[in-house]
Each structure stands twice: as C-alpha cells, then as structure tokens.
Enzyme design. Structure first.
Site, PDB file in Angstrom:
ATOM      1  N   LYS A  75      -8.669 -18.010   8.802  1.00 55.75           N
ATOM      2  CA  LYS A  75      -7.696 -19.060   8.473  1.00 55.75           C
ATOM      3  C   LYS A  75      -7.314 -19.939   9.675  1.00 55.75           C
ATOM      4  O   LYS A  75      -6.912 -21.084   9.481  1.00 55.75           O
ATOM      5  CB  LYS A  75      -6.419 -18.448   7.883  1.00 55.75           C
ATOM      6  CG  LYS A  75      -6.612 -17.911   6.483  1.00 55.75           C
ATOM      7  CD  LYS A  75      -5.299 -17.401   5.918  1.00 55.75           C
ATOM      8  CE  LYS A  75      -5.493 -16.891   4.502  1.00 55.75           C
ATOM      9  NZ  LYS A  75      -4.243 -16.640   3.810  1.00 55.75           N
ATOM     10  N   ASN A  96      -5.646 -22.425   4.326  1.00 56.83           N
ATOM     11  CA  ASN A  96      -6.360 -21.622   3.320  1.00 56.83           C
ATOM     12  C   ASN A  96      -7.087 -22.502   2.310  1.00 56.83           C
ATOM     13  O   ASN A  96      -7.763 -21.987   1.427  1.00 56.83           O
ATOM     14  CB  ASN A  96      -5.403 -20.660   2.587  1.00 56.83           C
ATOM     15  CG  ASN A  96      -4.564 -21.380   1.562  1.00 56.83           C
ATOM     16  OD1 ASN A  96      -4.193 -22.537   1.753  1.00 56.83           O
ATOM     17  ND2 ASN A  96      -4.276 -20.719   0.463  1.00 56.83           N
ATOM     18  N   GLY A 137       8.581  -7.584   8.494  1.00 58.74           N
ATOM     19  CA  GLY A 137       7.273  -7.795   9.092  1.00 58.74           C
ATOM     20  C   GLY A 137       7.301  -8.942  10.075  1.00 58.74           C
ATOM     21  O   GLY A 137       8.221  -9.779  10.051  1.00 58.74           O
TER      22      GLY A 137
HETATM   23  P1  ATR Z   1      -0.702 -10.249   8.162  1.00 55.76           P
HETATM   24  O1  ATR Z   1      -1.407 -11.315   8.927  1.00 55.76           O
HETATM   25  O2  ATR Z   1      -1.231 -10.041   6.764  1.00 55.76           O
HETATM   26  O3  ATR Z   1       0.769 -10.420   8.173  1.00 55.76           O
HETATM   27  P2  ATR Z   1      -0.727  -8.357  10.352  1.00 55.76           P
HETATM   28  O4  ATR Z   1      -0.665  -9.489  11.294  1.00 55.76           O
HETATM   29  O5  ATR Z   1      -1.668  -7.240  10.599  1.00 55.76           O
HETATM   30  O6  ATR Z   1      -1.078  -8.862   8.880  1.00 55.76           O
HETATM   31  O7  ATR Z   1       0.783  -7.786  10.183  1.00 55.76           O
HETATM   32  C1  ATR Z   1       1.057  -6.616   9.496  1.00 55.76           C
HETATM   33  C2  ATR Z   1       2.565  -6.379   9.485  1.00 55.76           C
HETATM   34  O8  ATR Z   1       2.813  -5.144   8.800  1.00 55.76           O
HETATM   35  C3  ATR Z   1       3.187  -6.235  10.857  1.00 55.76           C
HETATM   36  O9  ATR Z   1       4.510  -6.705  10.796  1.00 55.76           O
HETATM   37  C4  ATR Z   1       3.168  -4.709  11.069  1.00 55.76           C
HETATM   38  O10 ATR Z   1       4.102  -4.231  11.989  1.00 55.76           O
HETATM   39  P3  ATR Z   1       3.765  -4.286  13.583  1.00 55.76           P
HETATM   40  O11 ATR Z   1       3.901  -5.697  14.000  1.00 55.76           O
HETATM   41  O12 ATR Z   1       4.776  -3.398  14.219  1.00 55.76           O
HETATM   42  O13 ATR Z   1       2.356  -3.761  13.711  1.00 55.76           O
HETATM   43  C5  ATR Z   1       3.518  -4.260   9.678  1.00 55.76           C
HETATM   44  N1  ATR Z   1       3.112  -2.896   9.374  1.00 55.76           N
HETATM   45  C6  ATR Z   1       1.863  -2.474   9.062  1.00 55.76           C
HETATM   46  N2  ATR Z   1       1.865  -1.147   8.821  1.00 55.76           N
HETATM   47  C7  ATR Z   1       3.154  -0.714   8.998  1.00 55.76           C
HETATM   48  C8  ATR Z   1       3.809   0.541   8.891  1.00 55.76           C
HETATM   49  N3  ATR Z   1       3.143   1.657   8.543  1.00 55.76           N
HETATM   50  N4  ATR Z   1       5.131   0.603   9.151  1.00 55.76           N
HETATM   51  C9  ATR Z   1       5.817  -0.506   9.494  1.00 55.76           C
HETATM   52  N5  ATR Z   1       5.260  -1.731   9.591  1.00 55.76           N
HETATM   53  C10 ATR Z   1       3.942  -1.833   9.363  1.00 55.76           C
END
Ligand code: ATR
Length: 294
Positions: A75, A96, A137
């Site tokens: 993207k 997108n 997030g």
């Molecule tokens: P996207 O681009 O789809 O938002 P990403 O950049 O990988 O995907 O972000 C994933 C989000 O989910 C992040 O906020 C991540 O938290 P971190 O920044 O601390 O990594 C969060 N996330 C993923 N798995 C998690 C979990 N088990 N518990 C809490 N937060 C989680």
C-alpha cells in the site's frame, strides 16, 4: 462467454487486486457482483505480486488495466510510481485504490479504507464530530483511523497500544496536522486515564482475528463498561471477542464487514464515476456473508 450475466469480450474493462497473499480476498465478490448488478462490461481478478509492486503497476498500465486495488504489503510501496495521489491518501501514506488516468499516462492513488470506515459508521448513525474516540492499536490501520477521526472533527482521540512509543508517535504526528483535536497516547495495560464520559472504541489491532478467535486486546470488564459503541475492524470471525465483551457490558458492537464492503463500493464508484445505490450495497453484503458461510 457468459458469466453470471456478464459478456466477456474484446471491450471488457479489466480490474484487479495486487498484494501478497491475495488468495483469501473477497474483493472479486464485491466488484463482480456490482458489475453484474449494473450490467457493466468489466471483470475483476486477483494478481499475486510477491515483489516489485512498482513493476506490477507499470505493467498493469501497459496492459490497459483500468484500475487496481492494492493490499498488504504494497500500500505504501506503489506510491512513488503514481502520477497523482489524493490528499488524504498522501497524508495516510497508503493507497488501496488506483484509478487509470490516460491523460497523465499512469494511475492516481486513493485510500478508500478510511472513507469506507466512515461510511460504515454513518450507516449505523455513529457520529465522529465532537465525540471522544478510543483507538486500540498503533499499527498502520490504527494510524489511519486516528487520522480519519481527527479529520472528521473528533473532540478527543485516545490511542492505546501495547507498545506505547508507537501510540505516542501517532499522536505527535496527527496533533501537528489537526491541532483542534485533543490527542492522547496510552498503554493497553494502564487504563487509569480513560475519559470520564462513555466513548466510541475502534478496535484496530490484529488481535481476535481468525484463528485467534478467543483473544481480545483488552479483557478488563471495567474498560468495556465505558464503551457506548464498539467497532472492530476485524470481520473474520463475524462476531469477535471484543464485540462480545462490548455487548456484555451493555454497549452496541459492530464488525469490520461494512468497512470492507464500503471501501470496495467507493473504489467501484471512483472507477465508474457513479454512485452505488443501497440496493446494490445490500446485494453485495448478502454475497459477502454467503462467501463467509453465514
Ligand atoms: P496493521 O498495519 O494492520 O495495523 P500492524 O502494523 O502489524 O498491522 O499493527 C498491529 C497492531 O496490533 C499493533 O498495534 C500491535 O501492537 P504493537 O504495536 O505493540 O505490536 C497490535 N497487536 C498485535 N498483536 C497483539 C497482541 N497479542 N496484544 C496486543 N496488541 C497486539
């Protein structure tokens, strides 16, 4: 050849999705259903592009492909090859949807994910202007949601993440762009600074996505009591643990299926210079649910 009322011939306009992987995409359901509903002579497929998305976009232009959707992980990577980028997509730093512009010999990039989310919220009468919004997030999706809610006049946006520094970076960046929106960063493990009033909560982490259907990013029931409306960007499963926790605490809960649906509808509108009517939207929603076995 006649497919579902479509005649594929030498005039058929070709559209598609590039990304990796693309095997599970529901976008062909959205676009081919709309084409069939409106009798448009177009077809939409999926192109797996593992590396070199720039070459893929250039090749698509050379082949006369009229429009593309772009998904993970490309993207942002395709932006340098575009002849123009819509302002909001530029701010988000992710496109997108690509629309062919013959006069400029290339594609213009848009982001329909956030307008899609906004339309999904509007459809449920969920307001943003003047509201307090808590975003869970701080990845790419959460950052875009923060940008959208600030741009639509949210009074207060709180970004909570497992890694607080990422939430802080989003808050710094978006405060600079939208100074009227009061923004705060926090930890999902420290809920002592929540707003006093009840709030809209948008779940923008990957937690709870199939197959991890028994997870929710926050489990604390006291948190859920503060939510009047919970919106999960996840749509598979259809009913996430986050949504169940919101409902158990008395709030309204929605999944991300309508956001998926409307991002596609808005792309279709851009490609065909038209407005998709609500009957067509309902038909696509039914087809998506069938596709999910619902
Ligand atoms: P996207 O681009 O789809 O938002 P990403 O950049 O990988 O995907 O972000 C994933 C989000 O989910 C992040 O906020 C991540 O938290 P971190 O920044 O601390 O990594 C969060 N996330 C993923 N798995 C998690 C979990 N088990 N518990 C809490 N937060 C989680």
């Amino acid at each position: 050849m006649n497919i579902d009322g479509l005649n594929i011939d030498g005039h058929t306009r070709i559209f598609g999705l590039i990304g990796n992987p693309v095997g599970h995409t529901m976008s062909p359901v959205i676009h081919n259903t709309l084409a069939s509903y409106y009798g448009h002579n177009l077809i939409y497929g999926a192109f797996p592009v593992a590396d070199d998305p720039v070459k893929a976009v250039e090749g698509a232009y050379a082949l006369g492909i009229c429009g593309l959707n772009v998904t993970v992980p490309h993207k942002s990577a395709v932006i340098p090859t575009l002849v123009e980028t819509d302002d909001f997509a530029f701010k988000i730093g992710a496109v997108n949807t690509l629309v062919r512009v013959d006069e400029k010999k290339g594609y213009k990039g848009y982001n329909t994910d956030m307008p899609g989310l906004y339309r999904a919220l509007q459809q449920e009468n969920i307001g943003i202007a003047g509201e307090t919004v808590v975003i869970l997030g701080a990845g790419g999706a959460a950052r875009a949601v923060a940008m959208m809610t600030a741009s639509k006049g949210a009074a207060r946006v709180l970004v909570l993440n497992r890694t607080v520094s990422k939430a802080e970076a989003i808050v710094r960046e978006i405060t600079a762009l939208y100074p009227d929106c009061r923004m705060y960063a926090g930890s999902i493990y420290d809920l002592s600074n929540l707003p006093d009033e009840k709030f809209l909560c948008i779940q923008a982490t990957s937690t709870g996505m199939s197959p991890h259907v028994e997870q929710a990013v926050i489990e604390n029931s006291a948190f859920y009591e503060r939510i009047h409306t919970g919106f999960d960007l996840v749509y598979n499963p259809y009913d996430t643990k986050f949504m169940r926790l919101v409902r158990q605490a008395g709030g309204r809960a929605y999944n991300g299926l309508n956001m998926l649906l409307y991002q596609g509808v808005i792309a279709y509108e851009l490609w065909n210079n038209m407005k998709v009517d609500e009957d067509a939207v309902s038909l696509v929603r039914r087809r998506l649910k069938e596709e999910m076995g619902l």
